[in-house]
Design a protein around this motif. Structure first.
Motif, PDB file in Angstrom:
ATOM      1  N   VAL A  53       0.689  -1.184   0.048  1.00 20.16           N
ATOM      2  CA  VAL A  53      -0.009  -0.025  -0.003  1.00 20.16           C
ATOM      3  C   VAL A  53       0.960   1.036  -0.011  1.00 20.16           C
ATOM      4  CG1 VAL A  53      -1.790   1.185   1.329  1.00 20.16           C
ATOM      5  CG2 VAL A  53      -1.836  -1.153   1.317  1.00 20.16           C
ATOM      6  N   ASN A  54       1.090   2.022  -1.112  1.00 22.99           N
ATOM      7  CA  ASN A  54       1.901   3.143  -1.498  1.00 22.99           C
ATOM      8  C   ASN A  54       0.866   4.241  -0.959  1.00 22.99           C
ATOM      9  OD1 ASN A  54       3.998   1.548  -2.167  1.00 22.99           O
ATOM     10  ND2 ASN A  54       2.986   1.252  -4.300  1.00 22.99           N
ATOM     11  N   GLN A 117       6.249   5.766   0.928  1.00 23.90           N
ATOM     12  CA  GLN A 117       5.310   7.014   0.852  1.00 23.90           C
ATOM     13  C   GLN A 117       6.088   8.136   0.216  1.00 23.90           C
ATOM     14  OE1 GLN A 117       3.587   7.951   4.783  1.00 23.90           O
ATOM     15  NE2 GLN A 117       4.724   6.185   5.511  1.00 23.90           N
ATOM     16  N   ILE A 118       5.301   8.923  -0.642  1.00 27.17           N
ATOM     17  CA  ILE A 118       5.815   9.812  -1.764  1.00 27.17           C
ATOM     18  C   ILE A 118       5.243  11.020  -1.267  1.00 27.17           C
ATOM     19  CG2 ILE A 118       5.969  10.653  -4.154  1.00 27.17           C
ATOM     20  CD1 ILE A 118       5.584   7.850  -4.987  1.00 27.17           C
ATOM     21  N   LEU A 119       6.133  12.108  -1.300  1.00 31.02           N
ATOM     22  CA  LEU A 119       5.498  13.570  -0.607  1.00 31.02           C
ATOM     23  C   LEU A 119       5.561  14.410  -1.758  1.00 31.02           C
ATOM     24  CD1 LEU A 119       7.597  14.013   2.750  1.00 31.02           C
ATOM     25  CD2 LEU A 119       5.116  12.745   2.038  1.00 31.02           C
ATOM     26  N   ASP A 120       4.520  15.057  -2.089  1.00 33.17           N
ATOM     27  CA  ASP A 120       4.300  16.013  -3.268  1.00 33.17           C
ATOM     28  C   ASP A 120       3.903  17.534  -2.557  1.00 33.17           C
ATOM     29  OD1 ASP A 120       3.963  17.790  -5.132  1.00 33.17           O
ATOM     30  OD2 ASP A 120       3.246  16.349  -6.664  1.00 33.17           O
ATOM     31  N   GLU A 121       4.876  17.978  -1.854  1.00 28.78           N
ATOM     32  CA  GLU A 121       4.457  19.198  -0.863  1.00 28.78           C
ATOM     33  C   GLU A 121       4.496  20.498  -1.779  1.00 28.78           C
ATOM     34  OE1 GLU A 121       6.243  17.982   3.455  1.00 28.78           O
ATOM     35  OE2 GLU A 121       7.571  18.278   2.089  1.00 28.78           O
ATOM     36  N   LYS A 122       5.019  20.329  -2.897  1.00 28.16           N
ATOM     37  CA  LYS A 122       4.913  21.587  -3.666  1.00 28.16           C
ATOM     38  C   LYS A 122       3.933  21.814  -4.759  1.00 28.16           C
ATOM     39  CE  LYS A 122       9.895  22.136  -3.316  1.00 28.16           C
ATOM     40  NZ  LYS A 122      11.374  22.284  -3.898  1.00 28.16           N
ATOM     41  N   TYR A 123       2.995  20.949  -4.649  1.00 24.34           N
ATOM     42  CA  TYR A 123       1.576  20.896  -5.447  1.00 24.34           C
ATOM     43  C   TYR A 123       2.161  20.800  -7.043  1.00 24.34           C
ATOM     44  CZ  TYR A 123      -0.325  22.633  -1.016  1.00 24.34           C
ATOM     45  OH  TYR A 123      -0.504  22.942   0.344  1.00 24.34           O
ATOM     46  N   SER A 124       2.858  19.730  -7.351  1.00 20.60           N
ATOM     47  CA  SER A 124       3.321  19.803  -8.791  1.00 20.60           C
ATOM     48  C   SER A 124       2.183  20.101  -9.832  1.00 20.60           C
ATOM     49  CB  SER A 124       4.032  18.710  -8.935  1.00 20.60           C
ATOM     50  OG  SER A 124       2.990  17.332  -8.724  1.00 20.60           O
ATOM     51  N   GLY A 141       3.375   5.917  -7.834  1.00 22.72           N
ATOM     52  CA  GLY A 141       3.915   5.031  -7.184  1.00 22.72           C
ATOM     53  C   GLY A 141       4.335   3.580  -8.014  1.00 22.72           C
ATOM     54  N   ASP A 142       4.960   2.686  -7.258  1.00 19.34           N
ATOM     55  CA  ASP A 142       5.192   1.248  -7.963  1.00 19.34           C
ATOM     56  C   ASP A 142       3.859   0.655  -8.183  1.00 19.34           C
ATOM     57  OD1 ASP A 142       7.779   1.663  -7.979  1.00 19.34           O
ATOM     58  OD2 ASP A 142       8.155   0.329  -6.098  1.00 19.34           O
ATOM     59  N   GLN A 143       3.490   0.078  -9.445  1.00 17.83           N
ATOM     60  CA  GLN A 143       2.112  -0.508  -9.774  1.00 17.83           C
ATOM     61  C   GLN A 143       1.952  -1.927  -9.632  1.00 17.83           C
ATOM     62  OE1 GLN A 143       2.147   1.448 -13.591  1.00 17.83           O
ATOM     63  NE2 GLN A 143       2.449   3.360 -12.734  1.00 17.83           N
ATOM     64  N   LYS A 144       3.356  -2.538  -9.524  1.00 18.80           N
ATOM     65  CA  LYS A 144       3.314  -4.089  -9.480  1.00 18.80           C
ATOM     66  C   LYS A 144       2.890  -4.446  -8.078  1.00 18.80           C
ATOM     67  CE  LYS A 144       6.012  -8.181 -10.249  1.00 18.80           C
ATOM     68  NZ  LYS A 144       4.866  -8.897 -11.265  1.00 18.80           N
ATOM     69  N   ASP A 145       1.829  -5.373  -7.995  1.00 20.08           N
ATOM     70  CA  ASP A 145       1.478  -5.916  -6.782  1.00 20.08           C
ATOM     71  C   ASP A 145       1.378  -4.794  -5.719  1.00 20.08           C
ATOM     72  OD1 ASP A 145       1.765  -8.391  -7.711  1.00 20.08           O
ATOM     73  OD2 ASP A 145       3.701  -8.634  -7.220  1.00 20.08           O
ATOM     74  N   ALA A 146       0.574  -3.796  -6.062  1.00 17.40           N
ATOM     75  CA  ALA A 146       0.545  -2.625  -5.007  1.00 17.40           C
ATOM     76  C   ALA A 146      -1.055  -1.996  -5.370  1.00 17.40           C
ATOM     77  CB  ALA A 146       1.714  -1.440  -5.544  1.00 17.40           C
ATOM     78  N   ASN A 184      -1.156  -4.831 -21.121  1.00 17.40           N
ATOM     79  CA  ASN A 184      -2.547  -4.679 -20.701  1.00 17.40           C
ATOM     80  C   ASN A 184      -2.818  -4.627 -19.299  1.00 17.40           C
ATOM     81  OD1 ASN A 184      -3.662  -4.174 -23.351  1.00 17.40           O
ATOM     82  ND2 ASN A 184      -3.606  -6.474 -23.714  1.00 17.40           N
ATOM     83  N   SER A 185      -1.710  -4.937 -18.364  1.00 22.44           N
ATOM     84  CA  SER A 185      -1.793  -4.985 -17.083  1.00 22.44           C
ATOM     85  C   SER A 185      -2.612  -3.722 -16.544  1.00 22.44           C
ATOM     86  CB  SER A 185      -0.688  -5.346 -16.370  1.00 22.44           C
ATOM     87  OG  SER A 185      -0.470  -6.510 -16.911  1.00 22.44           O
ATOM     88  N   ARG A 186      -3.179  -3.788 -15.398  1.00 17.65           N
ATOM     89  CA  ARG A 186      -3.824  -2.725 -14.621  1.00 17.65           C
ATOM     90  C   ARG A 186      -3.524  -2.691 -13.349  1.00 17.65           C
ATOM     91  NH1 ARG A 186      -7.609  -0.557 -17.917  1.00 17.65           N
ATOM     92  NH2 ARG A 186      -8.464   0.907 -16.382  1.00 17.65           N
ATOM     93  N   PHE A 187      -3.553  -1.566 -12.444  1.00 18.14           N
ATOM     94  CA  PHE A 187      -2.990  -1.378 -11.084  1.00 18.14           C
ATOM     95  C   PHE A 187      -4.271  -0.679 -10.380  1.00 18.14           C
ATOM     96  CE2 PHE A 187      -1.647   2.775 -12.808  1.00 18.14           C
ATOM     97  CZ  PHE A 187      -2.027   3.405 -11.679  1.00 18.14           C
ATOM     98  N   ALA A 188      -4.531  -1.035  -9.134  1.00 19.72           N
ATOM     99  CA  ALA A 188      -5.629  -0.351  -8.425  1.00 19.72           C
ATOM    100  C   ALA A 188      -5.016   0.933  -7.837  1.00 19.72           C
ATOM    101  CB  ALA A 188      -6.100  -1.412  -7.381  1.00 19.72           C
TER     102      ALA A 188
END
Length: 319
Positions: A53-54, A117-124, A141-146, A184-188
């Motif tokens: 869970v990222n 955990q990814i921080l985007d504090e500068k409102y990119s 975030g990483d999309q494989k198994d996530a 064609n793989s999808r991530f949630a």
């Protein structure tokens, strides 16, 4: 994509606003459904295996606020027996989702762990986001198994936020940058917004006076943060929906575009005895007066929604 929609209907004698969920999410100003409805399995994949869970933090969050969410995520995978002196627990609440897996032919299991955990504090992308930009952020975030969770701060507006949703969950095509090789793989992914300054009466009930419907005094938030404790409720609902209906063909009731899912099928129910405008009989902290129904990691207390129990065909609150 699933989101939290509300619709109001006035009952002639009870004068109660009944909310209908659309796009699989928590209702704005949730109220109680008296008759739970069976969630049908649509033969699609559930979320299974070891899943990270990222958390993607967009905007201004204090470290103490980030800890409320990260502790909740880690609380999902703690063995209930290790918290035997702190029951009921978040992990015990999450066990209800396992019953959905037992009913499928593959009988897979799911294990969630806190990832990056990814921080985007500068409102990119600015302080006003579209649904497309939410997916763009989730793709960081990483999309494989996530499962990638985008959390927006109280000064960020999102398309539809507070007008008809508190958060969403859905899936998107993966990319090589996200460590997904199959075309064609999808991530949630999940998105939840902090409603504290924008619409706490919609998205942080019962910790704020409801904007519509039966009026009752707000409850004291267990982590002393109305916005973040409201986010936990919405995140919990959307995580349950993501686990049991990650790609739109798992467990749900109603149209695919506006489904009821594991938590959204039980709107406004947090404890036994819940009724419109009343969250139910909850536990109360003797020191702070805060209302909660689940213990978590690091001494945390949380309020989590009732889940639809497929083995009993009924909503099952933790307390």
């Amino acid at each position: 994509m699933a989101s939290l929609y509300f619709q109001f209907a006035l009952k002639s004698l009870l004068l109660v606003c009944l909310f209908h969920v659309s796009f699989a999410a928590r209702k704005l100003n949730e109220l109680v459904q008296d008759q739970p409805q069976l969630l049908r399995y649509h033969d699609g994949a559930l979320l299974y295996g070891k899943i990270s869970v990222n958390l993607i933090w967009y905007g201004n969050f204090k470290p103490s606020q980030r800890a409320i969410i990260s502790d909740f995520v880690t609380s999902l995978s703690v063995s209930p027996s290790s918290l035997k002196n702190s029951q009921p627990s978040v992990a015990k609440w999450w066990e209800t989702t396992e019953k959905y897996y037992h009913l499928t032919s593959k009988k897979n299991t799911l294990s969630l762990t806190l990832g990056k955990q990814i921080l985007d504090e500068k409102y990119s992308l600015g302080k006003s986001l579209t649904n497309k930009q939410i997916v763009e952020l989730a793709s960081k975030g990483d999309q494989k198994d996530a499962v990638n969770i985008v959390l927006t701060s109280s000064d960020v507006t999102v398309e539809g936020f507070c007008l008809n949703k508190c958060g969403t969950h859905g899936s998107a095509l993966g990319s090589k940058s996200g460590n997904i090789k199959s075309r064609n793989s999808r991530f949630a992914y999940i998105w939840v917004g902090n409603s504290e300054t924008q619409c706490p009466g919609y998205c942080a009930w019962p910790f704020h006076q409801p904007t519509y419907g039966p009026q009752s005094p707000p409850l004291v938030a267990p982590n002393n943060d109305v916005g973040l404790d409201g986010m936990v409720i919405n995140l919990a609902s959307l995580l349950a929906g993501t686990a049991t209906n990650p790609f739109g063909n798992g467990y749900f009731q109603g149209p695919k575009e506006a489904p009821l899912e594991a938590a959204s099928a039980c709107p406004g129910v947090y404890g036994k005895g819940a009724y419109p405008g009343y969250a139910g009989d909850l536990l109360v902290d003797s020191t702070t007066g805060a209302s909660y129904n689940a213990h978590g990691n690091n001494g945390r207390k949380y309020l989590v929604p009732a889940l639809y129990d497929p083995s009993t065909s009924a909503c099952s609150p933790l307390v």
